[in-house]
Design a protein around this motif. Sequence first.
Motif: not given
Length: 215
Positions: A95-99, A148-153, A157-159, A188-197
Motif C-alpha cells: 500500500e506504500r505506493g498508493r499512499y 474509490a477504496p473508501g472510507p479512506w485512501i 486504514r486512515f493515513s 470531507a464529512a468523514r474527515l471533519s469529524g475526526r477527533e484530531a481534526a
Amino acid sequence: MIQPSDDEIVFYTNPMSRGRIVRWMLEEVGRPYRTVVLDYGTTMKAPDYLTINPMGKVPALTWRDVTVTECAAICAWLADAFPESGLAPACDDPERGRYLRWLFFAAGPLEAAVTAKALGLLAPADKAVMAGYGSFEQTVDALEQAMAPGPWILGDRFSAADVYVGSQIMWGLQFGTLPARDAFTAYAARLSGREAAIRAREIDDALVAGAAKES
C-alpha cells in the motif's frame, strides 16, 4: 525566538495558513509539540526564522537536527518518524505506493491545477501537455479515483495521505475551487469529524479569535 530543547518538536505556523494541515497531522500523531506563531511580513521574514525556512513561509517543523518545510513533506516525515502512530504504510507494504501516489498528487498536479484555475492561468488545450496537471478536468477526475477504496485512501486504514489530500479537498469545497462531487463531500464529512481534526481546528480558531481581539 525561543531556542528549542534537543527533543522538542517545534511547529512554526500561522493559524491562517497551510499550517492548519500540519496542526491536524501533529494532533493525529499524538506527540507533544510547541507552537511558534509567526506573523506575515514581520517575524515570518525575520533573520532567525529565515535560517529555518529561507522562503520566509510557514509551516515549518524542527526536531533534534531535522528541519522540514512544505506541508506534504512534513506530513510524510511525521508519519515515518513516529511509526507508532500508524499513519503510513511501511516501505515493504504494497500500500506504500498508493499512499505516496496520492499524497504527492495532491501536492503537485492538484494544487497546481486548482491555483491556476483560481488565477485564470490554466494552460490552453494546445499546451496542456506542458502542464504537470494536464487539464483541470483530468486532475479532478483523477482525484476522485483516490476516494474509490473508501472510507479512506487506503481503504479501512486512515493515513497521512488523508490528512493532506483531505485538507486540499475540504478547502476546495469551502472556497469553491473544487466541484462538490458526492465523493468529495462525503469524504470531507468523514474527515471533519475526526477527533484530531476537531482538536486542531479548535486550537487554530482560538488563535485567530485571539489575534482579532488584540487588533
